[in-house]
Design a protein around this motif. Structure first.
Motif, PDB file in Angstrom:
ATOM      1  N   VAL A  18       0.818  -1.215   0.000  1.00  0.00           N
ATOM      2  CA  VAL A  18       0.000   0.000   0.000  1.00  0.00           C
ATOM      3  C   VAL A  18       0.855   1.270   0.000  1.00  0.00           C
ATOM      4  N   ALA A  19       2.113   1.180   0.349  1.00  0.00           N
ATOM      5  CA  ALA A  19       2.942   2.368   0.585  1.00  0.00           C
ATOM      6  C   ALA A  19       3.036   3.309  -0.614  1.00  0.00           C
ATOM      7  N   LEU A  22      -0.336   4.914  -1.646  1.00  0.00           N
ATOM      8  CA  LEU A  22      -0.743   5.784  -0.543  1.00  0.00           C
ATOM      9  C   LEU A  22       0.088   7.068  -0.527  1.00  0.00           C
ATOM     10  N   ILE A  25      -1.303   9.292  -3.183  1.00  0.00           N
ATOM     11  CA  ILE A  25      -2.608   9.811  -2.769  1.00  0.00           C
ATOM     12  C   ILE A  25      -2.448  10.903  -1.716  1.00  0.00           C
ATOM     13  N   VAL A  26      -1.547  10.714  -0.775  1.00  0.00           N
ATOM     14  CA  VAL A  26      -1.345  11.698   0.293  1.00  0.00           C
ATOM     15  C   VAL A  26      -0.748  12.991  -0.265  1.00  0.00           C
ATOM     16  N   HIS A 124      -4.440  11.670  -8.245  1.00  0.00           N
ATOM     17  CA  HIS A 124      -4.939  11.355  -6.902  1.00  0.00           C
ATOM     18  C   HIS A 124      -5.830  10.116  -6.906  1.00  0.00           C
ATOM     19  N   ALA A 141      -5.283  -1.290  -3.345  1.00  0.00           N
ATOM     20  CA  ALA A 141      -4.511  -0.559  -2.335  1.00  0.00           C
ATOM     21  C   ALA A 141      -5.449   0.093  -1.327  1.00  0.00           C
ATOM     22  N   GLY A 142      -6.584   0.595  -1.784  1.00  0.00           N
ATOM     23  CA  GLY A 142      -7.579   1.159  -0.863  1.00  0.00           C
ATOM     24  C   GLY A 142      -8.146   0.101   0.070  1.00  0.00           C
ATOM     25  N   LEU A 145      -5.505  -0.704   2.526  1.00  0.00           N
ATOM     26  CA  LEU A 145      -5.422   0.351   3.542  1.00  0.00           C
ATOM     27  C   LEU A 145      -6.508   0.160   4.601  1.00  0.00           C
TER      28      LEU A 145
END
Length: 177
Positions: A18-19, A22, A25-26, A124, A141-142, A145
């Protein structure tokens, strides 16, 4: 295998998977949070002259054709129109990413600038990479998370609950939370 050990391993390996999505996205999410404050992301709104908005669709297209950065010849070259009658402002966003802000009272061009917020939004949500990556990487990945959140909360709360039970004099049930 004990549940706690299994959840630690799932949590560990999911974090690696996920890293990268993520992180993207962040970072893009932070840029979008401050898009009104960062002119690099989205051009600031200009002030139009006082008066009644009179610029209609044919006039908007005619003015847009006169702005070389937009490269607009017809409506198919326009990605988005934002009409703000209260501010007497029209934003014309071309498919090439350029934005022109027009005074809706007289049709004058107030500002021409490159708009990055739409591309950042596509990064995003993963749609910039296409459907395979959007649904094949970002959606899993979501879900990963979400699983990280659940396993993390469990691993965080388990020792707290055990300590609380010990203080009350109750023995924790074996292998069950």
């Amino acid at each position: 295998m004990r549940l706690q050990l299994l959840l630690r391993k799932v949590h560990y390996w999911l974090a690696i998977f996920v890293a990268l999505p993520l992180l993207l996205i962040v970072v893009t999410g932070l840029l979008l949070q401050f898009k009104k404050q960062l002119a690099w992301v989205q051009p600031p709104e200009q002030r139009a002259a006082p008066g009644e908005p009179r610029l209609g669709l044919p006039g908007i297209l005619e003015v847009a054709r006169g702005v070389p950065e937009l490269a607009v010849a017809e409506w198919s070259d326009v990605y988005r129109l934002e009409y703000r009658p209260g501010r007497r402002l029209v934003k014309v966003v071309a498919v090439n990413g350029w934005e022109a802000q027009l005074d809706a009272t007289d049709g004058s061009v107030l500002q021409v600038a490159y708009r990055r917020s739409d591309a950042i939004e596509k990064l995003h949500d993963g749609s910039w990479f296409g459907g395979v990556v959007h649904y094949g990487l970002f959606v899993p990945a979501g879900m990963g998370l979400l699983m990280l959140l659940v396993t993390g909360v469990y691993l965080f709360l388990r020792p707290i609950v055990r300590r609380a039970r010990r203080k009350q004099g109750k023995a924790p049930p074996s292998r069950v939370w």
